[in-house]
Scaffold this motif. Structure first.
Motif, PDB file in Angstrom:
ATOM      1  N   TYR A  93      -5.392  60.970  -0.511  1.00 17.73           N
ATOM      2  CA  TYR A  93      -6.773  61.446  -0.337  1.00 17.73           C
ATOM      3  C   TYR A  93      -6.819  62.951  -0.571  1.00 17.73           C
ATOM      4  O   TYR A  93      -5.925  63.671  -0.115  1.00 17.73           O
ATOM      5  CB  TYR A  93      -7.261  61.141   1.079  1.00 17.73           C
ATOM      6  N   PHE A  94      -7.882  63.405  -1.244  1.00 17.60           N
ATOM      7  CA  PHE A  94      -8.013  64.833  -1.513  1.00 17.60           C
ATOM      8  C   PHE A  94      -9.384  65.347  -1.082  1.00 17.60           C
ATOM      9  O   PHE A  94     -10.347  64.597  -1.009  1.00 17.60           O
ATOM     10  CB  PHE A  94      -7.810  65.119  -3.004  1.00 17.60           C
ATOM     11  N   ALA A  95      -9.424  66.665  -0.831  1.00 15.47           N
ATOM     12  CA  ALA A  95     -10.652  67.402  -0.501  1.00 15.47           C
ATOM     13  C   ALA A  95     -11.350  66.758   0.704  1.00 15.47           C
ATOM     14  O   ALA A  95     -10.693  66.473   1.700  1.00 15.47           O
ATOM     15  CB  ALA A  95     -11.555  67.529  -1.721  1.00 15.47           C
ATOM     16  N   TRP A  96     -12.682  66.527   0.635  1.00 16.70           N
ATOM     17  CA  TRP A  96     -13.351  66.037   1.852  1.00 16.70           C
ATOM     18  C   TRP A  96     -12.994  64.600   2.189  1.00 16.70           C
ATOM     19  O   TRP A  96     -13.163  64.170   3.332  1.00 16.70           O
ATOM     20  CB  TRP A  96     -14.865  66.261   1.815  1.00 16.70           C
ATOM     21  N   VAL A  97     -12.460  63.858   1.238  1.00 19.46           N
ATOM     22  CA  VAL A  97     -12.008  62.490   1.555  1.00 19.46           C
ATOM     23  C   VAL A  97     -10.804  62.593   2.504  1.00 19.46           C
ATOM     24  O   VAL A  97     -10.719  61.883   3.512  1.00 19.46           O
ATOM     25  CB  VAL A  97     -11.626  61.716   0.269  1.00 19.46           C
ATOM     26  N   ARG A  98      -9.910  63.534   2.186  1.00 14.65           N
ATOM     27  CA  ARG A  98      -8.742  63.782   3.047  1.00 14.65           C
ATOM     28  C   ARG A  98      -9.193  64.233   4.437  1.00 14.65           C
ATOM     29  O   ARG A  98      -8.654  63.771   5.452  1.00 14.65           O
ATOM     30  CB  ARG A  98      -7.859  64.864   2.395  1.00 14.65           C
ATOM     31  N   GLU A  99     -10.190  65.115   4.478  1.00 15.24           N
ATOM     32  CA  GLU A  99     -10.670  65.605   5.776  1.00 15.24           C
ATOM     33  C   GLU A  99     -11.291  64.479   6.610  1.00 15.24           C
ATOM     34  O   GLU A  99     -11.072  64.386   7.813  1.00 15.24           O
ATOM     35  CB  GLU A  99     -11.698  66.717   5.571  1.00 15.24           C
ATOM     36  N   ARG A 100     -12.105  63.636   5.952  1.00 10.13           N
ATOM     37  CA  ARG A 100     -12.765  62.558   6.711  1.00 10.13           C
ATOM     38  C   ARG A 100     -11.785  61.528   7.225  1.00 10.13           C
ATOM     39  O   ARG A 100     -11.915  61.030   8.340  1.00 10.13           O
ATOM     40  CB  ARG A 100     -13.805  61.851   5.821  1.00 10.13           C
ATOM     41  N   ILE A 101     -10.775  61.222   6.397  1.00  8.35           N
ATOM     42  CA  ILE A 101      -9.818  60.205   6.832  1.00  8.35           C
ATOM     43  C   ILE A 101      -8.773  60.819   7.760  1.00  8.35           C
ATOM     44  O   ILE A 101      -8.248  60.139   8.643  1.00  8.35           O
ATOM     45  CB  ILE A 101      -9.213  59.498   5.603  1.00  8.35           C
ATOM     46  N   GLY A 102      -8.507  62.115   7.581  1.00  9.79           N
ATOM     47  CA  GLY A 102      -7.636  62.803   8.525  1.00  9.79           C
ATOM     48  C   GLY A 102      -6.170  62.836   8.141  1.00  9.79           C
ATOM     49  O   GLY A 102      -5.333  63.236   8.943  1.00  9.79           O
ATOM     50  N   LEU A 103      -5.852  62.406   6.925  1.00  8.64           N
ATOM     51  CA  LEU A 103      -4.477  62.536   6.458  1.00  8.64           C
ATOM     52  C   LEU A 103      -4.441  62.577   4.937  1.00  8.64           C
ATOM     53  O   LEU A 103      -5.355  62.069   4.277  1.00  8.64           O
ATOM     54  CB  LEU A 103      -3.559  61.445   7.030  1.00  8.64           C
ATOM     55  N   PRO A 104      -3.391  63.225   4.373  1.00  7.35           N
ATOM     56  CA  PRO A 104      -3.351  63.395   2.912  1.00  7.35           C
ATOM     57  C   PRO A 104      -2.830  62.169   2.164  1.00  7.35           C
ATOM     58  O   PRO A 104      -3.171  61.953   1.010  1.00  7.35           O
ATOM     59  CB  PRO A 104      -2.416  64.583   2.708  1.00  7.35           C
ATOM     60  N   ARG A 105      -1.960  61.384   2.822  1.00  6.36           N
ATOM     61  CA  ARG A 105      -1.432  60.181   2.152  1.00  6.36           C
ATOM     62  C   ARG A 105      -0.875  59.226   3.177  1.00  6.36           C
ATOM     63  O   ARG A 105      -0.517  59.604   4.282  1.00  6.36           O
ATOM     64  CB  ARG A 105      -0.370  60.552   1.111  1.00  6.36           C
ATOM     65  N   GLU A 106      -0.816  57.958   2.782  1.00  3.91           N
ATOM     66  CA  GLU A 106      -0.247  56.944   3.667  1.00  3.91           C
ATOM     67  C   GLU A 106       0.220  55.774   2.824  1.00  3.91           C
ATOM     68  O   GLU A 106      -0.197  55.617   1.684  1.00  3.91           O
ATOM     69  CB  GLU A 106      -1.286  56.481   4.700  1.00  3.91           C
TER      70      GLU A 106
ATOM     71  N   ALA B 250       0.658  48.788  -9.570  1.00  4.46           N
ATOM     72  CA  ALA B 250       0.336  50.177  -9.224  1.00  4.46           C
ATOM     73  C   ALA B 250       1.200  50.669  -8.076  1.00  4.46           C
ATOM     74  O   ALA B 250       1.476  49.937  -7.130  1.00  4.46           O
ATOM     75  CB  ALA B 250      -1.133  50.307  -8.863  1.00  4.46           C
ATOM     76  N   ARG B 251       1.636  51.923  -8.159  1.00  8.67           N
ATOM     77  CA  ARG B 251       2.444  52.518  -7.084  1.00  8.67           C
ATOM     78  C   ARG B 251       1.626  53.504  -6.262  1.00  8.67           C
ATOM     79  O   ARG B 251       1.923  53.754  -5.106  1.00  8.67           O
ATOM     80  CB  ARG B 251       3.654  53.257  -7.676  1.00  8.67           C
ATOM     81  N   GLU B 252       0.609  54.106  -6.906  1.00  6.49           N
ATOM     82  CA  GLU B 252      -0.102  55.209  -6.264  1.00  6.49           C
ATOM     83  C   GLU B 252      -1.593  55.143  -6.601  1.00  6.49           C
ATOM     84  O   GLU B 252      -1.953  55.044  -7.768  1.00  6.49           O
ATOM     85  CB  GLU B 252       0.500  56.516  -6.803  1.00  6.49           C
ATOM     86  N   VAL B 253      -2.418  55.166  -5.575  1.00  3.51           N
ATOM     87  CA  VAL B 253      -3.873  55.190  -5.775  1.00  3.51           C
ATOM     88  C   VAL B 253      -4.413  56.421  -5.050  1.00  3.51           C
ATOM     89  O   VAL B 253      -4.040  56.669  -3.902  1.00  3.51           O
ATOM     90  CB  VAL B 253      -4.545  53.923  -5.204  1.00  3.51           C
ATOM     91  N   ALA B 254      -5.254  57.192  -5.730  1.00  3.37           N
ATOM     92  CA  ALA B 254      -5.803  58.402  -5.104  1.00  3.37           C
ATOM     93  C   ALA B 254      -7.320  58.366  -5.121  1.00  3.37           C
ATOM     94  O   ALA B 254      -7.927  57.968  -6.117  1.00  3.37           O
ATOM     95  CB  ALA B 254      -5.304  59.644  -5.841  1.00  3.37           C
ATOM     96  N   PHE B 255      -7.913  58.772  -3.994  1.00  6.15           N
ATOM     97  CA  PHE B 255      -9.372  58.849  -3.878  1.00  6.15           C
ATOM     98  C   PHE B 255      -9.777  60.303  -3.653  1.00  6.15           C
ATOM     99  O   PHE B 255      -9.144  61.007  -2.856  1.00  6.15           O
ATOM    100  CB  PHE B 255      -9.856  58.002  -2.698  1.00  6.15           C
ATOM    101  N   PHE B 256     -10.831  60.733  -4.353  1.00  5.48           N
ATOM    102  CA  PHE B 256     -11.258  62.130  -4.228  1.00  5.48           C
ATOM    103  C   PHE B 256     -12.692  62.290  -4.721  1.00  5.48           C
ATOM    104  O   PHE B 256     -13.213  61.417  -5.419  1.00  5.48           O
ATOM    105  CB  PHE B 256     -10.307  63.047  -5.006  1.00  5.48           C
ATOM    106  N   PRO B 257     -13.325  63.428  -4.364  1.00  2.00           N
ATOM    107  CA  PRO B 257     -14.675  63.687  -4.866  1.00  2.00           C
ATOM    108  C   PRO B 257     -14.621  64.104  -6.344  1.00  2.00           C
ATOM    109  O   PRO B 257     -13.529  64.394  -6.850  1.00  2.00           O
ATOM    110  CB  PRO B 257     -15.158  64.864  -4.009  1.00  2.00           C
ATOM    111  N   PRO B 258     -15.777  64.168  -7.007  1.00  6.52           N
ATOM    112  CA  PRO B 258     -15.801  64.671  -8.382  1.00  6.52           C
ATOM    113  C   PRO B 258     -15.090  66.032  -8.456  1.00  6.52           C
ATOM    114  O   PRO B 258     -15.210  66.851  -7.545  1.00  6.52           O
ATOM    115  CB  PRO B 258     -17.294  64.812  -8.675  1.00  6.52           C
ATOM    116  N   MET B 259     -14.347  66.238  -9.530  1.00  6.87           N
ATOM    117  CA  MET B 259     -13.465  67.402  -9.627  1.00  6.87           C
ATOM    118  C   MET B 259     -14.240  68.674  -9.971  1.00  6.87           C
ATOM    119  O   MET B 259     -15.258  68.625 -10.642  1.00  6.87           O
ATOM    120  CB  MET B 259     -12.391  67.103 -10.675  1.00  6.87           C
ATOM    121  N   THR B 260     -13.724  69.797  -9.498  1.00 11.40           N
ATOM    122  CA  THR B 260     -14.384  71.082  -9.737  1.00 11.40           C
ATOM    123  C   THR B 260     -13.354  72.120 -10.174  1.00 11.40           C
ATOM    124  O   THR B 260     -13.083  73.093  -9.468  1.00 11.40           O
ATOM    125  CB  THR B 260     -15.130  71.567  -8.472  1.00 11.40           C
ATOM    126  N   GLY B 261     -12.786  71.887 -11.359  1.00  9.30           N
ATOM    127  CA  GLY B 261     -11.804  72.837 -11.882  1.00  9.30           C
ATOM    128  C   GLY B 261     -12.482  73.974 -12.620  1.00  9.30           C
ATOM    129  O   GLY B 261     -13.701  74.098 -12.637  1.00  9.30           O
TER     130      GLY B 261
END
Lengths: 82, 147
Positions: free
Chosen positions: A6-19, A70-81
């Motif tokens: 999980y990245f950005a606010w998804v990480r904040e809402r769930i409370g951890l970066p990976r599991e 699949a080994r890795e799935v990531a969820f995140f908000p729209p990117m802002t690079g």
């Protein structure tokens, strides 16, 4: 077992970066449905899929994508690079 | 092609001087530099850039490879920072080199348009008013349609 990140606010809402997640889901959408039923914080993070993006094995994809192999799935908000 | 994702600052002058150096067949070098922008109406203390290690490098490589396929480029450079940055600091740069300027300009714009919304970076702004994630702009997504 699959690594879920999980990245950005998804990480904040769930409370951890990976599991590590044990899943029966065959698609990303199926995995999201499983996660939503876990706890309120997951339901909240996944309440509006239109505000989320997903990557499977570090490739941007959509919620219909299959999870077979699949080994890795990531969820995140729209990117802002840039 | 060179892709760099790093926390520390980069030396813009040194990077531009070294880019495509010695290639006498390339008549055009275009560079773009992104800088942390302050807003007098909403002063910014710092910007924190989060990224997805592993995917970030792959995504940038994919974007640069696509640019090379579309335009006859002699070289491409992308540097993007992450971590804590302050107003006025350089966030990122792209450089393109080609025989003619049109190709170099267009490829640089293409790189910028794509890395805005297809490279896994997220910006959080912190200021006197609090902190918050920078929302993606629909104009950035629309910008991809012209390519």
């Amino acid at each position: 077992m699959i690594d879920v990140l999980y990245f950005a606010w998804v990480r904040e809402r769930i409370g951890l970066p990976r599991e590590q997640v044990q899943t029966q889901a065959t698609t990303v959408a199926g995995l999201v449905d499983e996660l939503r039923t876990r706890e309120e914080r997951y339901a909240l993070a996944f309440s509006d899929l239109s505000s989320l993006r997903v990557a499977v094995d570090q490739e941007l994809t959509d919620f219909d994508a299959p999870l077979a192999g699949a080994r890795e799935v990531a969820f995140f908000p729209p990117m802002t690079g840039g | 092609m060179r892709i760099v994702v790093q926390e520390q600052p980069f030396d813009l002058g040194a990077e531009v001087s070294a880019f495509a150096a010695g290639r006498h067949d390339l008549g055009a070098v275009v560079t773009f530099t992104g800088v942390v922008r302050d807003d007098p109406a909403k002063p910014l203390a710092q910007m924190m850039i989060e990224h997805y290690p592993g995917m970030t490098e792959k995504a940038l490589e994919k974007i640069a490879t696509e640019a090379q396929a579309r335009w006859p480029l002699g070289d491409v450079l992308v540097i993007h920072r992450f971590g804590v940055l302050h107003p006025g600091e350089q966030i990122m740069m792209v450089a393109t080199a080609a025989r003619h300027r049109k190709d170099a300009f267009e490829a640089a714009e293409y790189l910028m348009d794509y890395l805005k919304s297809r490279a896994p970076f997220w910006k959080m702004e912190k200021g006197a008013a609090g902190e918050g994630w920078v929302a993606a702009r629909s104009a950035d997504e629309d910008a991809l349609k012209r390519w």
